[in-house]
Design an enzyme around this catalytic site. Structure first.
Site, PDB file in Angstrom:
ATOM      1  N   ASP A  67       0.793  -1.069   0.083  1.00  0.00           N
ATOM      2  CA  ASP A  67      -0.108  -0.170  -0.053  1.00  0.00           C
ATOM      3  C   ASP A  67       0.894   1.363  -0.028  1.00  0.00           C
ATOM      4  OD1 ASP A  67       1.142  -0.397   2.650  1.00  0.00           O
ATOM      5  OD2 ASP A  67      -0.931  -0.875   3.640  1.00  0.00           O
ATOM      6  N   ASN A 137      -7.355  -1.943  14.553  1.00  0.00           N
ATOM      7  CA  ASN A 137      -8.851  -2.354  14.209  1.00  0.00           C
ATOM      8  C   ASN A 137      -8.803  -3.692  13.263  1.00  0.00           C
ATOM      9  OD1 ASN A 137      -7.730  -1.251  11.816  1.00  0.00           O
ATOM     10  ND2 ASN A 137      -9.289   0.270  11.570  1.00  0.00           N
ATOM     11  N   HIS A 139      -7.205  -4.039  10.452  1.00  0.00           N
ATOM     12  CA  HIS A 139      -6.886  -4.071   9.060  1.00  0.00           C
ATOM     13  C   HIS A 139      -5.595  -4.688   8.653  1.00  0.00           C
ATOM     14  CE1 HIS A 139      -4.502   0.134   9.816  1.00  0.00           C
ATOM     15  NE2 HIS A 139      -3.829  -0.823   9.579  1.00  0.00           N
ATOM     16  N   GLU A 144      -9.843  -1.510   5.705  1.00  0.00           N
ATOM     17  CA  GLU A 144     -10.390  -1.154   7.000  1.00  0.00           C
ATOM     18  C   GLU A 144     -11.618  -2.013   7.180  1.00  0.00           C
ATOM     19  OE1 GLU A 144      -8.434   0.626   8.901  1.00  0.00           O
ATOM     20  OE2 GLU A 144      -8.356   2.567   8.080  1.00  0.00           O
TER      21      GLU A 144
END
Ligand code: F6R
Length: 240
Positions: A67, A137, A139, A144
């Protein structure tokens, strides 16, 4: 999925660097899926040491990063282009530049760039080993909570949880980009082998959830339970 507590960040980072080293030396045309972030810093440090000490030819190794932020110039100190150069490619300057791939977060047409990157991975891949960190979280990459399990490389709106967590790398929270371009969950799942690393107390809840959650799009890393070859390495703090 195998989860192993290797005790300390150093032990786990060295272990994973050795895994990458073995892949590179045994298969000099390997394709590696690379990640950035605080978790990977020591992995690259040990990998550079191993490669340098043994003068390994890496000219046939092809790399694909997961990414990149949208809108940071490549030489911005928090861009993932900069990170990879500083932590790996400049320190062991024998990789073939034409075989190093990161998505371009500055492309004029971001959707086209996502499609181009996905096509490149499909054409050149699959990667032999994909290394992953994990967000607080859940990811992986920048996928996400709520990301479609069939997603391919795409443009992502970062959640506030990620912006807040990543603000530790920026001068202040307002500077953290709001979007990123990321391999999708389905892109990541194509890897032949996946190694996920998590260090520190802040990751302990994510690791606990990873163990408990079978497959839930609200916890993206849970998709890894459906991959046949996943290894997870943690330290004492994240194993709590
Ligand atoms: C980085 C990436 C992210 C990070 C994750 C953990 O390329 O894809 O998923 O792995 O945000 O980041 P750190 O390691 O900084 O805690």
């Amino acid at each position: 999925m195998n989860i192993t507590n290797l005790g300390t960040r150093d032990y786990a980072s060295f272990y994973v660097a050795c895994e990458l080293y073995k892949q590179i030396t045994q298969h000099p045309h390997s394709k590696l899926g690379l990640a950035t972030g605080g978790t990977m810093i020591e992995v690259y440090r040990f990998l550079v040491e191993l490669l340098s000490r043994n003068n390994i030819d890496v000219s046939g190794i092809e790399t694909f990063n997961l990414d990149e932020y949208v809108g940071l110039v490549d030489n911005h100190e928090e861009s993932y282009h900069y990170y990879m150069n500083e932590n790996l490619f400049k320190r062991y300057p024998h990789f073939n530049a034409s075989l190093i791939h990161l998505p371009n977060g500055n492309a004029e047409r971001l959707d086209e760039e996502a499609q181009r990157y996905e096509a490149l991975i499909n054409q050149q891949g699959p990667v032999d080993i994909q290394i992953l960190g994990i967000g607080e979280n859940g990811h992986i990459g920048f996928n996400e909570p709520g990301t479609d399990i069939n997603s391919r490389t795409h443009i992502v709106d970062l959640t506030y949880s990620t912006i807040k967590a990543n603000s530790r790398y920026f001068e202040d929270e307002a500077e953290v980009p709001k979007q990123a371009i990321s391999m999708g969950l389905s892109t990541i799942m194509q890897a032949k082998k996946i190694i996920l690393l998590a260090f520190g107390e802040k990751k302990s809840i994510a690791i606990e959830k990873l163990l408990q959650t079978k497959l839930d799009s609200q916890f993206p890393a849970s998709i890894l339970h459906t991959h046949p070859n996943v290894e997870v390495y943690v330290d004492d703090a994240s194993a709590q």
